[in-house]
Design an enzyme around this catalytic site. Structure first.
Site, mmCIF file in Angstrom:
data_model
loop_
_atom_site.group_PDB
_atom_site.id
_atom_site.type_symbol
_atom_site.label_atom_id
_atom_site.label_comp_id
_atom_site.label_asym_id
_atom_site.label_seq_id
_atom_site.Cartn_x
_atom_site.Cartn_y
_atom_site.Cartn_z
ATOM 1 N N HIS A 7 6.215 -2.450 -4.504
ATOM 2 C CA HIS A 7 5.223 -1.582 -5.118
ATOM 3 C C HIS A 7 5.676 -1.075 -6.316
ATOM 4 O O HIS A 7 5.982 -0.028 -6.444
ATOM 5 C CB HIS A 7 4.736 -0.732 -4.207
ATOM 6 C CG HIS A 7 3.459 -0.022 -4.498
ATOM 7 N ND1 HIS A 7 2.604 -0.248 -5.643
ATOM 8 C CD2 HIS A 7 2.703 0.858 -3.713
ATOM 9 C CE1 HIS A 7 1.829 0.518 -5.820
ATOM 10 N NE2 HIS A 7 1.517 1.059 -4.578
ATOM 11 N N LYS A 54 -14.881 -14.624 3.390
ATOM 12 C CA LYS A 54 -15.502 -15.686 3.859
ATOM 13 C C LYS A 54 -14.459 -16.940 3.936
ATOM 14 O O LYS A 54 -15.050 -18.026 4.115
ATOM 15 C CB LYS A 54 -16.710 -16.306 2.755
ATOM 16 C CG LYS A 54 -17.738 -15.307 2.802
ATOM 17 C CD LYS A 54 -18.760 -15.450 1.444
ATOM 18 C CE LYS A 54 -19.751 -14.571 1.135
ATOM 19 N NZ LYS A 54 -20.331 -14.857 -0.119
ATOM 20 N N ARG A 61 -5.928 5.564 -3.799
ATOM 21 C CA ARG A 61 -5.153 6.234 -4.938
ATOM 22 C C ARG A 61 -4.469 4.926 -5.979
ATOM 23 O O ARG A 61 -4.736 5.100 -7.099
ATOM 24 C CB ARG A 61 -3.719 6.751 -4.433
ATOM 25 C CG ARG A 61 -2.837 7.599 -5.239
ATOM 26 C CD ARG A 61 -1.735 8.166 -4.231
ATOM 27 N NE ARG A 61 -2.345 8.127 -2.956
ATOM 28 C CZ ARG A 61 -2.771 9.220 -2.254
ATOM 29 N NH1 ARG A 61 -2.729 10.422 -3.075
ATOM 30 N NH2 ARG A 61 -3.183 9.288 -1.123
ATOM 31 N N THR A 62 -3.848 3.977 -5.616
ATOM 32 C CA THR A 62 -3.326 3.018 -6.487
ATOM 33 C C THR A 62 -4.563 2.308 -7.142
ATOM 34 O O THR A 62 -4.604 2.111 -8.470
ATOM 35 C CB THR A 62 -2.598 1.881 -5.701
ATOM 36 O OG1 THR A 62 -1.561 2.558 -5.057
ATOM 37 C CG2 THR A 62 -1.817 0.948 -6.527
ATOM 38 N N ARG A 119 -3.173 -6.353 -5.198
ATOM 39 C CA ARG A 119 -2.793 -5.769 -3.828
ATOM 40 C C ARG A 119 -2.872 -6.677 -2.631
ATOM 41 O O ARG A 119 -4.157 -7.179 -2.510
ATOM 42 C CB ARG A 119 -3.479 -4.449 -3.193
ATOM 43 C CG ARG A 119 -3.345 -3.782 -1.891
ATOM 44 C CD ARG A 119 -2.049 -3.158 -1.342
ATOM 45 N NE ARG A 119 -1.416 -2.283 -2.269
ATOM 46 C CZ ARG A 119 -1.902 -0.781 -2.334
ATOM 47 N NH1 ARG A 119 -2.493 -0.470 -1.138
ATOM 48 N NH2 ARG A 119 -1.098 -0.023 -3.024
#
Lengths: 328, 428
Positions: free
Chosen positions: A145, A95, A67-68, A117
């Site tokens: 958020h 990695k 969604r975000t 995020r």
């Protein structure tokens, strides 16, 4: 509806959007006001304006998100920015590259903004302090958020006209929730009364010192509140032993139509998604008349457009003009 | 040992073990204190050091440091750690065994002791692990570790969760004359915490370690020491209830010694604001109420010793999101200046107490030589300029690491000369 253009020119967000804790009420309202004219872009047949033409934006997602990430990407594309998506799996992150090295490498490619995020609280600020690009926090660990809280605020304001004086209760896993923290900071700044409700194992100690009241029973919360913001119960919390079972959680903390039916006043139900139907929220509530969950998603795109536009140097006053394709 | 004869003349000697705080001269010869008298004449060939305006104290001892060797040489080595200790005024340090490999055998204890002797800085005393591999399952061969040179037994860094194992360690170590040193933490309560559990952690969205995670084990260790009649040494006490429990236990005659760390005396969890990884250590910085209790505990002797928990980390390791960064800060080169500035000059601590907490009591707690300038004892001496003003500059540290929350702090007073076994190992 509040009109854009009523606020002084001086309001700027600064370089980054890390959280609502660091913003003033005026700054938060400026974002909401700027989002208003941007809502309409997504309703057009041709959903694109040249506001961010030539800007390069990296969407850097160290945690899974649908969604975000998609909401940000739509916002960026509808403002004509060039975007690149990086997910942790299959990238140099997997990695073993450090966050600082990832950031420096992106910066070396001359970008303008990063939407990030990350699973660690403080990661957005960490990045913002180390690169000159604008950084937008799309969720950092259990910290903040901010764009989710902004779209929640916009949705509440759409329905109630104002935030000040409203009673808003956030229900669920407050301890691990970045959505909860951003909502608490934003709602308090705009003059709402805020409460939290959930199992005591999922409420941070010291939460009352933030200026929120605590309900131990969801029935009490429903009796008190004008607005419920129901949080997702992360299924991995079961393994942590915070709650004994999903069934019991629903039984005592679930927002059900039977419980809502006893609310003394009209109540608005929000949920940041993704929902666990039948756990924290019952389907007939999610799909019922109290729910504004899909409006939240729609508003998410407009709020993120507003944030991108303001961080790129736009002002609330010029948002309407910028949208019409004039110089931003 | 040094064959050179050294006369420290004109200074103020503070040696609480002998009840001395006076202007006396100190002659060091053959690695020992030869004479301690007023107006000593320099013997022929002796090196004379003018100590006018300086304070001469028995060498400072830090019984809690991490020197990282073997296995973590990019953070610190025994040599760089011993040199950093000397630069901070310490003449002896006790190296914790949580290295890679763990110091849990006579051979590895011997390695640390030998590397310490070769380092030529502060004396380095090894400690030995309590359990094999610090896994908390089976006792190490404690007798052999002590024979090889271990001065204490500890699983520092890996809290002992099995109460029965802790009981046996306290009982078993008793026969070999060494204390069990304990990092008191119930990891079932502290879980994945990365800072103090409280208002700041609630705001920052960081998992917290509650005070109770420390208090529960402090109280367990006190009860076990009381029950067995054995000795327990509690490391880096950071909580109000912990200090209270130790004070009460001492009043009952429980054989307990305890530490306070400089950062718990001077900082609270507010220092974590901005996700500062140089304020991340274990136990975490706690609240003002706890800080004041630790200060009170050190001043009244409930907490016997100051110990730095010197925990060097490479800058890359601290340059991470808060939860990902390792616990710990360096402390050897700032401890004395911090205590002088914020307690001695500020008036809450007198010089005799400073020397007790940083030399006499540490020597007694771990049964080490030193802690006094008595004639015939080791010539381990720290010379302090109490008026020297300086600013903490991590770039100038002798230690291999720079992870300190005290960078830029203005301090007054520091060691200007460190003498180990009659040999000058550091001078400013």
């Amino acid at each position: 509806m509040m009109a854009a253009g009523t606020r002084p020119d001086a309001i700027s967000l600064g370089k980054d959007l890390i959280g609502l804790e660091g913003l003033s009420a005026e700054q938060i309202l400026a974002i909401l006001d700027t989002a208003e004219p941007f809502k309409e872009i997504s309703e057009r047949r041709i959903k694109k304006v040249p506001v961010l033409r030539g800007k390069t934006i990296v969407n850097l997602f160290f945690e899974p998100s649908t969604r975000t990430r998609v909401s940000f990407e739509f916002a960026e594309k509808r403002l004509s920015a060039d975007t690149v998506n990086i997910a942790s799996s299959g990238s140099s992150v997997q990695k073993g590259e450090t966050l600082v090295d990832t950031a420096r490498n992106l910066e070396a490619m001359r970008i303008d903004m990063v939407v990030m995020r990350h699973g660690a609280s403080g990661a957005a600020r960490f990045l913002a302090e180390r690169i000159p690009s604008n950084v937008i926090n799309a969720g950092d660990g259990s910290h903040e958020h901010p764009t989710q809280a902004l779209l929640d605020l916009l949705t509440i304001r759409d329905h109630r006209g104002t935030i000040a004086g409203l009673k808003v209760c956030i229900v669920g896993d407050i301890l691990h929730s970045r959505v909860a923290r951003s909502n608490i900071f934003g709602l308090l700044k705009l003059g709402a009364e805020v409460a939290v409700c959930g199992p005591m194992t999922l409420l941070p100690s010291g939460i009352d010192a933030l200026g929120v009241r605590v309900f131990r029973r969801v029935e009490e919360a429903i009796e008190w509140a004008d607005v419920l913001n129901v949080l997702r119960l992360q299924l991995e919390r079961m393994k942590g032993g915070f709650v004994p079972s999903l069934r019991e959680y629903n039984r005592f903390f679930g927002v059900t139509s039977a419980r809502l039916a006893r609310a003394p006043r009209e109540i608005l139900v929000l949920h940041p998604g993704p929902m666990n139907r039948g756990v924290e929220i019952d389907s007939d509530v999610a799909d019922g008349p109290h729910s504004v969950i899909l409006e939240q998603v729609t508003n998410g795109v407009a709020v993120r457009m507003a944030v991108l536009y303001l961080l790129a140097g736009g002002t609330p006053e010029r948002a309407e003009a910028a949208k019409q394709g004039e110089a931003g | 040992m040094s064959n050179e004869r050294v006369l420290l003349a004109g200074g103020r000697v503070v040696d609480p073990a002998q009840g001395i705080d006076a202007g006396v001269d100190l002659l060091l010869a053959e690695g020992r204190v030869a004479r301690l008298e007023e107006g000593l004449e320099a013997p022929e060939g002796a090196r004379v050091i003018d100590c006018t305006g300086l304070v001469i104290v028995p060498g400072l001892i830090d019984i809690h440091v991490h020197l990282r060797e073997p296995g973590g040489e990019h953070k610190e080595t025994i040599a760089t750690g011993a040199a950093a200790a000397a630069a901070g005024g310490f003449t002896a340090v006790c190296a914790m065994p949580n290295t890679d490999p763990v110091i849990d055998s006579p051979a590895t204890v011997g390695f640390v002791a030998a590397a310490g002797r070769a380092a030529g800085g502060a004396r380095v005393y090894p400690t030995g692990a309590l359990s094999i591999g610090q896994k908390g399952e089976r006792l190490t061969e404690i007798g052999e570790l002590v024979e090889a040179g271990a001065v204490a037994i500890t699983d520092d860094g890996h809290p002992v969760m099995d109460s029965g194992l802790m009981r046996m360690a306290i009982e078993y170590a008793e026969a070999f004359g060494v204390p069990v040193a304990d990092h008191p933490e119930d990891v079932g309560l502290s879980r994945n915490g990365v800072m103090n559990e409280g208002l700041v952690s609630a705001r920052l969205g960081l998992p917290g370690k509650p005070n109770a995670s420390e208090d529960v084990h402090i109280m367990r260790e006190l009860l076990l020491a009381e029950h067995t009649g054995g000795r327990i040494h509690l490391q880096h006490v950071s909580t109000r209830r912990g200090v209270e429990a130790i004070r009460q236990a001492k009043a009952r005659g429980v054989r307990v010694t305890a530490e306070a760390s400089p950062h718990h005396l001077l900082l609270t969890d507010e220092a974590v604001e901005g996700y500062r990884t140089d304020a991340k250590m274990n136990p975490p910085l706690r609240t003002e109420e706890d800080r004041l209790a630790v200060v009170e505990g050190l001043l009244d002797g409930t907490l016997d010793t100051l110990a730095t928990d010197h925990a060097p980390h490479h800058y890359d390791e601290k340059e991470q999101a808060f939860a990902d960064a390792p616990f710990g800060i360096v402390g050897l080169e700032t401890a004395l200046g911090l205590v002088l500035m914020h307690f001695v000059h500020e008036g809450s601590m007198d010089w005799a107490t400073l020397v007790d907490r940083m030399s006499v009591a540490p020597a007694r707690a771990f049964g080490l030589p030193g802690g006094t300038l008595a004639v015939g004892g080791p010539a381990d001496v720290t010379v302090i300029d109490p008026a020297l003003e300086w600013t903490v500059d991590p770039e100038a540290f002798v230690s291999r690491s720079r992870n300190t929350p005290f960078g830029g702090w203005r301090l007054k007073g520091r060691a200007v000369r460190t003498i180990v076994g009659g040999r000058e190992v550091w001078a400013l």
